[in-house]
Design an enzyme around this catalytic site. Structure first.
Site, short mmCIF file in Angstrom:
data_model
loop_
_atom_site.label_atom_id
_atom_site.label_comp_id
_atom_site.label_asym_id
_atom_site.label_seq_id
_atom_site.Cartn_x
_atom_site.Cartn_y
_atom_site.Cartn_z
CG ASP A 150 -1.63 1.24 1.49
OD1 ASP A 150 -2.33 1.70 0.56
OD2 ASP A 150 -1.50 1.80 2.59
CG ASP A 203 -1.63 7.74 0.44
OD1 ASP A 203 -1.14 8.87 0.49
OD2 ASP A 203 -2.06 7.22 -0.61
#
Length: 223
Positions: free
Chosen positions: A11, A13
């Site tokens: 991922d 953020d």
């Protein structure tokens, strides 16, 4: 016995980059321009993670008209396009972790619910020398996660079984994506959500610092 992984999907953020302040500042600026109330930084930890539409819908007051919500979104995009890297930075320990994975020849990819435009810009700006096989953002009109389709597509391009891949993230959305795709769910506690959320959504490996990846997961280069 440690779980084995031959590749890692990250991922973005809250996992690789702490982008929360820029996101919050830009949404709050857009809200203020539309005479709507702003939110404290902590609120944005729960607003982000499911794409732009959900971010704006979470930030505007209940009952806001579609037209006004769209106005906020347009203003936010304009603001974020200018200030997305003003305060955002990789978390401590991320760059050494990526360098070590590269040295081990472990394939890496990024899958985010941020738009494809900004996902690509972030990776290019913050990790210009990191060999990332695939950089995938949210498709137009939808979100990349927790639907496993894009994660499975990355696995296919890597030539690996999904079970050979660690999916690393900081939210329930990431843990659900890993579970839906049949990948190893690796949760990080330095991001936007609490450890309890990761546990409730099936995390298999918890990391409190990036370097723990190498002690808690047996990493081997793809053949």
């Amino acid at each position: 016995m440690k779980p084995i992984a031959r590749a890692v999907i990250f991922d973005l953020d809250g996992t690789l980059v702490n982008s929360l302040e820029d996101l919050a500042d830009c949404v709050n600026t857009a809200l203020a321009a539309c005479s709507l109330p702003a939110h404290p930084l902590a609120s944005y930890k729960y607003f982000v993670g499911m794409g732009l539409e959900n971010l704006i819908r979470s930030a505007v007051p209940a009952g806001t008209t579609d037209a006004l919500r769209n106005d906020v979104a347009v203003r936010y995009r304009a603001e974020y396009s200018r200030h997305w890297a003003r305060k955002s930075r990789p978390y401590d320990g991320i760059l050494p972790m990526l360098e070590r994975l590269e040295a081990m020849r472990v394939p890496m990819a990024v899958l985010s619910n941020k738009s494809q435009l900004f996902t690509g810009a972030f990776v290019k700006h913050f990790f210009p020398s990191t060999p990332v096989l695939s950089v995938q953002g949210s498709p137009a009109g939808g979100t990349a996660k927790p639907d496993p389709a894009m994660a499975l597509g990355i696995a296919a391009r890597m030539g690996l079984d999904p079970g050979d891949i660690a999916f690393m993230g900081d939210t329930c959305t990431d843990m659900d994506t890993a579970g839906n795709a049949g990948m190893l769910a690796v949760g990080v506690t330095w991001g936007f959500r609490p450890e309890s959320e990761l546990v409730a959504h099936g995390v298999k490996v918890l990391l409190h610092r990036p370097e723990e990846l190498f002690t808690k997961v047996a990493l081997a280069p793809a053949q």
